[in-house]
Design a protein around this motif. Sequence first.
Motif, PDB file in Angstrom:
ATOM      1  N   LEU A  72     -26.760   5.603  24.556  1.00  0.00           N
ATOM      2  CA  LEU A  72     -26.069   4.797  25.555  1.00  0.00           C
ATOM      3  C   LEU A  72     -25.004   5.578  26.303  1.00  0.00           C
ATOM      4  O   LEU A  72     -24.312   6.428  25.736  1.00  0.00           O
ATOM      5  CB  LEU A  72     -25.440   3.567  24.903  1.00  0.00           C
ATOM      6  CG  LEU A  72     -26.408   2.587  24.236  1.00  0.00           C
ATOM      7  CD1 LEU A  72     -25.668   1.327  23.808  1.00  0.00           C
ATOM      8  CD2 LEU A  72     -27.589   2.238  25.134  1.00  0.00           C
ATOM      9  N   SER A  73     -24.870   5.257  27.575  1.00  0.00           N
ATOM     10  CA  SER A  73     -23.815   5.844  28.402  1.00  0.00           C
ATOM     11  C   SER A  73     -22.552   4.995  28.261  1.00  0.00           C
ATOM     12  O   SER A  73     -22.597   3.857  27.784  1.00  0.00           O
ATOM     13  CB  SER A  73     -24.253   5.891  29.867  1.00  0.00           C
ATOM     14  OG  SER A  73     -24.227   4.597  30.438  1.00  0.00           O
ATOM     15  N   SER A  74     -21.434   5.561  28.684  1.00  0.00           N
ATOM     16  CA  SER A  74     -20.160   4.834  28.580  1.00  0.00           C
ATOM     17  C   SER A  74     -20.172   3.557  29.414  1.00  0.00           C
ATOM     18  O   SER A  74     -19.378   2.651  29.169  1.00  0.00           O
ATOM     19  CB  SER A  74     -19.000   5.735  28.997  1.00  0.00           C
ATOM     20  OG  SER A  74     -19.178   6.193  30.321  1.00  0.00           O
ATOM     21  N   ALA A  75     -21.090   3.430  30.371  1.00  0.00           N
ATOM     22  CA  ALA A  75     -21.202   2.222  31.191  1.00  0.00           C
ATOM     23  C   ALA A  75     -22.042   1.139  30.513  1.00  0.00           C
ATOM     24  O   ALA A  75     -22.222   0.061  31.074  1.00  0.00           O
ATOM     25  CB  ALA A  75     -21.814   2.578  32.547  1.00  0.00           C
ATOM     26  N   GLN A  76     -22.542   1.395  29.292  1.00  0.00           N
ATOM     27  CA  GLN A  76     -23.445   0.463  28.623  1.00  0.00           C
ATOM     28  C   GLN A  76     -22.824  -0.244  27.412  1.00  0.00           C
ATOM     29  O   GLN A  76     -23.531  -0.613  26.479  1.00  0.00           O
ATOM     30  CB  GLN A  76     -24.723   1.187  28.193  1.00  0.00           C
ATOM     31  CG  GLN A  76     -25.584   1.619  29.362  1.00  0.00           C
ATOM     32  CD  GLN A  76     -26.820   2.358  28.896  1.00  0.00           C
ATOM     33  OE1 GLN A  76     -26.728   3.453  28.345  1.00  0.00           O
ATOM     34  NE2 GLN A  76     -27.982   1.755  29.094  1.00  0.00           N
ATOM     35  N   LEU A  77     -21.530  -0.487  27.457  1.00  0.00           N
ATOM     36  CA  LEU A  77     -20.882  -1.200  26.352  1.00  0.00           C
ATOM     37  C   LEU A  77     -21.518  -2.570  26.139  1.00  0.00           C
ATOM     38  O   LEU A  77     -21.784  -2.971  25.001  1.00  0.00           O
ATOM     39  CB  LEU A  77     -19.383  -1.333  26.611  1.00  0.00           C
ATOM     40  CG  LEU A  77     -18.591  -2.093  25.548  1.00  0.00           C
ATOM     41  CD1 LEU A  77     -18.727  -1.438  24.184  1.00  0.00           C
ATOM     42  CD2 LEU A  77     -17.129  -2.191  25.957  1.00  0.00           C
ATOM     43  N   SER A 145     -14.128   4.742  14.064  1.00  0.00           N
ATOM     44  CA  SER A 145     -13.209   3.880  13.325  1.00  0.00           C
ATOM     45  C   SER A 145     -13.391   2.400  13.681  1.00  0.00           C
ATOM     46  O   SER A 145     -12.430   1.668  13.871  1.00  0.00           O
ATOM     47  CB  SER A 145     -11.767   4.334  13.570  1.00  0.00           C
ATOM     48  OG  SER A 145     -10.908   3.811  12.596  1.00  0.00           O
ATOM     49  N   GLY A 146     -14.680   2.005  13.778  1.00  0.00           N
ATOM     50  CA  GLY A 146     -14.987   0.603  13.998  1.00  0.00           C
ATOM     51  C   GLY A 146     -14.842   0.123  15.434  1.00  0.00           C
ATOM     52  O   GLY A 146     -14.916  -1.076  15.693  1.00  0.00           O
ATOM     53  N   ARG A 147     -14.661   1.055  16.384  1.00  0.00           N
ATOM     54  CA  ARG A 147     -14.480   0.652  17.782  1.00  0.00           C
ATOM     55  C   ARG A 147     -15.279   1.548  18.720  1.00  0.00           C
ATOM     56  O   ARG A 147     -15.446   2.742  18.468  1.00  0.00           O
ATOM     57  CB  ARG A 147     -12.999   0.703  18.161  1.00  0.00           C
ATOM     58  CG  ARG A 147     -12.204  -0.303  17.381  1.00  0.00           C
ATOM     59  CD  ARG A 147     -10.740  -0.357  17.640  1.00  0.00           C
ATOM     60  NE  ARG A 147     -10.253   0.288  18.837  1.00  0.00           N
ATOM     61  CZ  ARG A 147      -8.971   0.522  19.047  1.00  0.00           C
ATOM     62  NH1 ARG A 147      -8.079   0.165  18.155  1.00  0.00           N
ATOM     63  NH2 ARG A 147      -8.567   1.107  20.151  1.00  0.00           N
TER      64      ARG A 147
END
Length: 190
Positions: A72-77, A145-147
């Motif tokens: 996934l890319s950072s735009a795919q949260l 760390s869970g995020r």
Amino acid sequence: MLDPRTIRTAFGRFATGVTVVTCAKDDGLPHGATVNAFTAVSLEPALCQVTLTRQSKACGYLEDAPFAVNVLSSAQLDTAWHFAGRPQSPEPEWAEGPTAPVLVGNAATISCRPWRTYDGGDHLIVIGEVADLQVGDEEPLVFFSGRFRELAAPATGIHWAGSMDCPELGWFDASTTFTPLHAHKHRAAS
């Protein structure tokens, strides 16, 4: 006995990328599961590994089936959350891939044929032989760390090639063979 929460916290200190493993269900419809347990295994043959909890529906669909690892890319949260059991609207966009359905907008897409499956305790270890690769210019989504997180700017201007561990310039290349010094012995729990 180690506390499961402590184990999870310790494992979570290792930053990973975020993937969605996709495949076709028995009825041909696409299915995906968010997975951060992904690793490259081998260059020759090209193999990669994903590890899924046995409770995942995807485990049932991956039995001797082709799949894709969507980095996934950072735009795919929203996509990460969607396939982690929190449906989003609109749903992620699908496309037909070389071996299995894939997602649109990935940082990379790794299409695989089934290679081997192993027992991994409460998880299933699935190894795929890479059949096709698509790499984009997008920055990856990161999990630590869970995020979910995004990459920060590089800490230095020194490329990996500045390290003696660089696969192209370092001490060892991909063709190097190592002989074990001794066999590992299983130790009984104290």
